[in-house]
Design an enzyme around this catalytic site. Structure first.
Site, mmCIF file in Angstrom:
data_model
loop_
_atom_site.group_PDB
_atom_site.id
_atom_site.type_symbol
_atom_site.label_atom_id
_atom_site.label_comp_id
_atom_site.label_asym_id
_atom_site.label_seq_id
_atom_site.Cartn_x
_atom_site.Cartn_y
_atom_site.Cartn_z
ATOM 1 N N SER A 23 0.837 -1.209 0.000
ATOM 2 C CA SER A 23 0.000 0.000 0.000
ATOM 3 C C SER A 23 0.872 1.260 0.000
ATOM 4 O O SER A 23 0.589 2.225 -0.715
ATOM 5 C CB SER A 23 -0.885 0.033 1.248
ATOM 6 O OG SER A 23 -1.841 -0.976 1.183
ATOM 7 N N GLY A 94 -5.841 -3.493 -8.038
ATOM 8 C CA GLY A 94 -7.011 -2.671 -7.729
ATOM 9 C C GLY A 94 -6.595 -1.330 -7.144
ATOM 10 O O GLY A 94 -7.219 -0.300 -7.409
ATOM 11 N N ARG A 122 -13.441 -6.693 -11.330
ATOM 12 C CA ARG A 122 -13.625 -6.079 -10.002
ATOM 13 C C ARG A 122 -14.436 -4.778 -10.083
ATOM 14 O O ARG A 122 -14.379 -4.050 -11.061
ATOM 15 C CB ARG A 122 -12.262 -5.880 -9.341
ATOM 16 C CG ARG A 122 -11.603 -7.241 -9.107
ATOM 17 C CD ARG A 122 -10.330 -7.145 -8.358
ATOM 18 N NE ARG A 122 -10.529 -6.659 -7.014
ATOM 19 C CZ ARG A 122 -9.531 -6.340 -6.209
ATOM 20 N NH1 ARG A 122 -8.289 -6.456 -6.621
ATOM 21 N NH2 ARG A 122 -9.765 -5.903 -5.000
ATOM 22 N N GLN A 169 -9.234 2.311 -0.422
ATOM 23 C CA GLN A 169 -9.016 2.711 -1.818
ATOM 24 C C GLN A 169 -10.025 3.775 -2.232
ATOM 25 O O GLN A 169 -9.674 4.744 -2.900
ATOM 26 C CB GLN A 169 -9.097 1.491 -2.736
ATOM 27 C CG GLN A 169 -7.969 0.508 -2.477
ATOM 28 C CD GLN A 169 -8.071 -0.757 -3.304
ATOM 29 O OE1 GLN A 169 -9.027 -0.959 -4.033
ATOM 30 N NE2 GLN A 169 -7.076 -1.619 -3.178
ATOM 31 N N ASP A 321 -6.853 -8.106 4.384
ATOM 32 C CA ASP A 321 -5.970 -8.890 3.514
ATOM 33 C C ASP A 321 -5.408 -10.123 4.227
ATOM 34 O O ASP A 321 -4.826 -11.005 3.586
ATOM 35 C CB ASP A 321 -4.812 -8.015 3.004
ATOM 36 C CG ASP A 321 -5.299 -6.954 2.032
ATOM 37 O OD1 ASP A 321 -6.411 -7.096 1.484
ATOM 38 O OD2 ASP A 321 -4.565 -5.971 1.811
ATOM 39 N N LYS A 348 -12.436 -9.470 -3.865
ATOM 40 C CA LYS A 348 -10.976 -9.282 -3.929
ATOM 41 C C LYS A 348 -10.462 -9.964 -5.214
ATOM 42 O O LYS A 348 -11.227 -10.234 -6.117
ATOM 43 C CB LYS A 348 -10.320 -9.842 -2.665
ATOM 44 C CG LYS A 348 -10.673 -9.041 -1.403
ATOM 45 C CD LYS A 348 -10.092 -7.649 -1.451
ATOM 46 C CE LYS A 348 -10.467 -6.835 -0.219
ATOM 47 N NZ LYS A 348 -10.081 -5.431 -0.341
ATOM 48 N N ARG A 352 -12.574 -14.700 -2.050
ATOM 49 C CA ARG A 352 -11.681 -15.325 -1.055
ATOM 50 C C ARG A 352 -12.431 -16.168 -0.028
ATOM 51 O O ARG A 352 -11.828 -17.033 0.609
ATOM 52 C CB ARG A 352 -10.826 -14.261 -0.358
ATOM 53 C CG ARG A 352 -9.734 -13.727 -1.266
ATOM 54 C CD ARG A 352 -8.793 -12.763 -0.568
ATOM 55 N NE ARG A 352 -7.709 -12.405 -1.479
ATOM 56 C CZ ARG A 352 -6.933 -11.336 -1.347
ATOM 57 N NH1 ARG A 352 -7.112 -10.509 -0.341
ATOM 58 N NH2 ARG A 352 -5.961 -11.095 -2.204
ATOM 59 N N ARG A 394 -2.637 -14.105 -2.302
ATOM 60 C CA ARG A 394 -2.780 -14.389 -0.860
ATOM 61 C C ARG A 394 -3.351 -15.789 -0.613
ATOM 62 O O ARG A 394 -3.081 -16.406 0.409
ATOM 63 C CB ARG A 394 -3.612 -13.311 -0.172
ATOM 64 C CG ARG A 394 -2.949 -11.933 -0.284
ATOM 65 C CD ARG A 394 -3.357 -10.956 0.780
ATOM 66 N NE ARG A 394 -3.028 -9.606 0.347
ATOM 67 C CZ ARG A 394 -1.829 -9.037 0.462
ATOM 68 N NH1 ARG A 394 -0.830 -9.686 1.032
ATOM 69 N NH2 ARG A 394 -1.606 -7.818 0.021
HETATM 70 C C1 S3P Z 1 -5.644 -1.283 -0.027
HETATM 71 C C2 S3P Z 1 -6.892 -1.306 0.543
HETATM 72 C C3 S3P Z 1 -7.668 -2.542 0.733
HETATM 73 C C4 S3P Z 1 -6.788 -3.777 0.621
HETATM 74 C C5 S3P Z 1 -5.887 -3.711 -0.573
HETATM 75 C C6 S3P Z 1 -4.963 -2.498 -0.475
HETATM 76 C C7 S3P Z 1 -4.963 0.017 -0.176
HETATM 77 O O1 S3P Z 1 -8.669 -2.623 -0.266
HETATM 78 O O2 S3P Z 1 -7.580 -4.932 0.563
HETATM 79 O O3 S3P Z 1 -5.087 -4.873 -0.660
HETATM 80 O O4 S3P Z 1 -3.749 0.051 -0.431
HETATM 81 O O5 S3P Z 1 -5.635 1.053 -0.010
HETATM 82 P P1 S3P Z 1 -10.110 -1.910 -0.075
HETATM 83 O O6 S3P Z 1 -9.893 -0.453 -0.026
HETATM 84 O O7 S3P Z 1 -10.893 -2.319 -1.288
HETATM 85 O O8 S3P Z 1 -10.668 -2.473 1.182
#
Ligand code: S3P
Length: 435
Positions: A23, A94, A122, A169, A321, A348, A352, A394
């Site tokens: 991240s 994503g 997605r 996100q 995650d 995801k 999952r 994962r």
């Molecule tokens: C992330 C936020 C999460 C996480 C992803 C990374 C990020 O997703 O599952 O692996 O870096 O902001 P969501 O915002 O969809 O929950």
């Protein structure tokens, strides 16, 4: 096709170096590219997802030079991206597509973002809706909010947005768009989700207003636009989501003793430690400097016997995650582990919930899938199996760890996807087993 072939192993005694946080690596490349001036990034995760972000930012005009392993010098664009030549390929990521949607919303350019087969399924509607309200124009070529996405950005209005899903996100996309809208943009998150965007934007010189969080765990984050980012040097700590695999392996194997230095200990990410401690794990972790923009420290885990727990509610975004590997921990624990309120797992890199429940059952565990989680009756001996990972990194890593506790051989097919977040996982697994 690459496979992991895993047998049960003895106690794990090792110091493990954990690669950079995914991240934070994405954000460091994006924020340095938007900044005015030259930033250096160290500890960057050179995995496929984050390299997709580097090439996306390059295609949008940032000059990014690799100067060593995980080290980059970024000449920022002062917030003015250029028209890309060809599609912006977000690969499997994503985070790249959703955060970039927020950034591109304000840019007077037209960009077409594409992704691989998994990313193309997605949901992007969750960022398209608020960003369209702010004034950006999105076309979902995949239909129903699915990629490819064409973004035509421009002048934005500020927005006050209450997010229907707890997603870092989505929060990040709106805040990044808000940077370039005239006036105050605010986001209310239904439960606290990872706050790297807030912490790192502040590091890059942005003024933010951070709410305290109410009795239901809702929190408001606001910023006044327009604001400029200033270049800075940023060191990415190790990824606690990658450390999670060794945390579970060592916690559940008596006689183990694993140390992992330099791991990120941001409190919005350390839920994995709290859950495992609640399950009886012996883990110590103290941030070297809790006031640091992104706290980090050494994690030590000593093997013990785990017992079941309930993972639900406001804790879910913190461990989102880590739920696949926590489900494996549940299968290794005595008693029942319940995961609920985790419907997000269904959208995801793969579904999952279905993937974890199916694979655990194939290994002999007693698991009931629910709409928003699963119930695991732990303590049933696991046996080796031939498993799929559904192109999900994962899932591949969680079941390689499960294989360390199974009688007989566990083979996981299609593990090249591990390169999206943890390219050295296989090598570390080999070295941990052979000691
Ligand atoms: C992330 C936020 C999460 C996480 C992803 C990374 C990020 O997703 O599952 O692996 O870096 O902001 P969501 O915002 O969809 O929950």
């Amino acid at each position: 096709m690459k496979t992991f072939s895993v047998h049960s192993c003895g106690p794990i005694r090792a110091e493990i170096l954990i690669p950079g946080d995914k991240s934070m690596s994405h954000r460091s490349a994006m924020f340095a590219s938007l900044a005015q001036g030259c930033s250096t990034i160290t500890g960057f995760l050179e995995a496929e997802d984050c390299l997709s972000t580097i090439s996306a930012m390059r295609s949008l005009g940032a000059r990014i030079e690799r100067t060593g392993t995980g080290a980059f010098v970024v000449e920022g664009t002062s917030g003015q991206l250029s028209q890309p030549v060809g599609d912006v390929d977000c690969g499997n990521s994503g985070t790249t597509m959703r955060l970039l949607s927020g950034i591109l919303a304000s840019q007077p350019i037209r960009a077409r973002m594409i992704g691989d087969a998994s990313l193309s399924k997605r949901p992007m509607g969750r960022v398209i809706k608020p960003l369209t309200e702010m004034g950006a124009c999105f076309t979902s070529e995949g239909g129903d909010g699915k990629p490819p996405l064409v973004v035509e950005g421009g002048k934005l209005s500020p927005l006050c947005y209450e997010m229907p899903v707890a997603s870092a996100q989505v929060k990040s996309a709106i805040l990044l768009a808000g940077l370039y809208a005239e006036g105050e943009t605010s986001v209310i998150e239904p439960a606290v989700c990872r706050d790297h965007t807030e912490r790192m934007l502040q590091e890059f010189g942005v003024q933010l207003e951070l709410g305290e969080g109410d009795s239901q765990g809702r929190r408001r984050i606001a910023l006044k636009g327009p604001q400029k980012l200033k270049a800075r040097d940023f060191a990415v700590p190790g990824d606690i989501s990658s450390a999670a695999f060794w945390l579970v392996a060592a916690s559940a194997k008596q006689g183990s003793d694993v140390t992992m230095p330099g791991v990120g200990l941001n409190p919005t990410r350390t839920g994995i430690i709290s859950v495992l401690q609640r399950m009886g794990a012996n883990i110590t972790a103290h941030p070297a400097d809790p006031k640091a923009a992104e706290p980090l420290g050494t994690i030590r885990v000593v093997g013990s016997q785990l017992h079941g727990t309930v993972i639900e509610g406001a804790e879910i975004p913190n461990v989102i995650d880590e739920l696949p590997i926590l489900a494996v921990a549940g299968a290794l624990a005595h008693g029942t582990t319940i995961i609920r309120d985790a419907k997000e797992l269904r959208v995801k890199e793969t579904d999952r919930i279905a993937a974890v429940a199916g694979n655990l059952r194939a290994m002999g565990a007693n698991v009931t899938e629910t709409e928003d989680g699963m119930v695991i009756e732990g303590g049933h001996p696991l046996h080796g199996a031939h498993l799929e990972c559904f192109h999900d990194h994962r899932i591949a890593m969680a079941f390689a760890i499960a294989g360390l506790f199974a009688e007989g051989k566990t083979v996981i097919e299609g593990v090249e996807c591990v390169a999206t977040s943890y390219p050295t996982f296989g090598a570390t697994l080999d070295s941990v087993i052979s000691h």
